[in-house]
Design an enzyme around this catalytic site. Sequence first.
Site, mmCIF file in Angstrom:
data_model
loop_
_atom_site.group_PDB
_atom_site.id
_atom_site.type_symbol
_atom_site.label_atom_id
_atom_site.label_comp_id
_atom_site.label_asym_id
_atom_site.label_seq_id
_atom_site.Cartn_x
_atom_site.Cartn_y
_atom_site.Cartn_z
ATOM 1 N N VAL A 1 0.863 -1.181 0.000
ATOM 2 C CA VAL A 1 0.000 0.000 0.000
ATOM 3 C C VAL A 1 0.896 1.226 0.000
ATOM 4 C CG1 VAL A 1 -2.068 -1.020 1.038
ATOM 5 C CG2 VAL A 1 -0.251 -0.161 2.519
ATOM 6 N N SER A 2 0.402 2.306 -0.575
ATOM 7 C CA SER A 2 1.224 3.501 -0.778
ATOM 8 C C SER A 2 1.323 4.407 0.436
ATOM 9 C CB SER A 2 0.681 4.310 -1.960
ATOM 10 O OG SER A 2 0.731 3.534 -3.127
ATOM 11 N N THR A 3 0.364 4.328 1.351
ATOM 12 C CA THR A 3 0.404 5.201 2.518
ATOM 13 C C THR A 3 0.334 4.381 3.796
ATOM 14 O OG1 THR A 3 -2.000 5.500 2.588
ATOM 15 C CG2 THR A 3 -0.741 7.080 1.263
ATOM 16 N N GLN B 1 -3.268 3.139 5.052
ATOM 17 C CA GLN B 1 -3.978 2.086 4.330
ATOM 18 C C GLN B 1 -3.589 0.729 4.907
ATOM 19 O OE1 GLN B 1 -2.386 3.111 0.444
ATOM 20 N NE2 GLN B 1 -4.396 3.824 -0.227
#
Length: 189
Positions: free
Chosen positions: A9-11, A14
């Site tokens: 996940v990018s953040t 999340q």
Amino acid sequence: MAIFAYLRVSTQDQTTEQQLYAIEQAGHAVGERLVYTEHGVSGKIPAMQREQFKQLSTQITSGDSLVVAKLDRLGRDTMDVIATIEALIARGVSVVVLGLGVLDSSPTSRLTLTMLAAISQFERELIGERTKAALAIKKANGVQLGRPMKINNADLKASAQALLDGGTSWRKAATDLNISLSTLQRMMK
């Protein structure tokens, strides 16, 4: 023949729970120690520069399978995704992308991989273009872009102008007004 899963996940806010759930629901029994998870890691970063993917790469061997929920979990850069999958396939690892199937050395798999990775990059570039267009419209409508000034006081600006007009240096004026030099410069623009 072990089954590995890679989740990303990018953040930091999340979660990867949905990706793991989808992999399990598709019938892939992944051992708990064979799940490699990246939190807050952009898909723009090449796979082999990501800590967890690097570790996975050292553990996975010929005959093993790597399962990902979506192709974009491997990355957003077309060339990196293709190179990553080709490197795994060359080592005898099969790559399973849910909804897409097994990617191997067959011509059909290579065509599918190239097309999907290109579409992923195309979507990312479109998002960038839309963002730039929206910012241009805001700027044309007089919206102040960028970080807001900490200090927006007309009296302070007048005091600063008086100091500067009186021959005080920018640095001395900032010190006298108890603000940073960069704040003074932004305020006087």
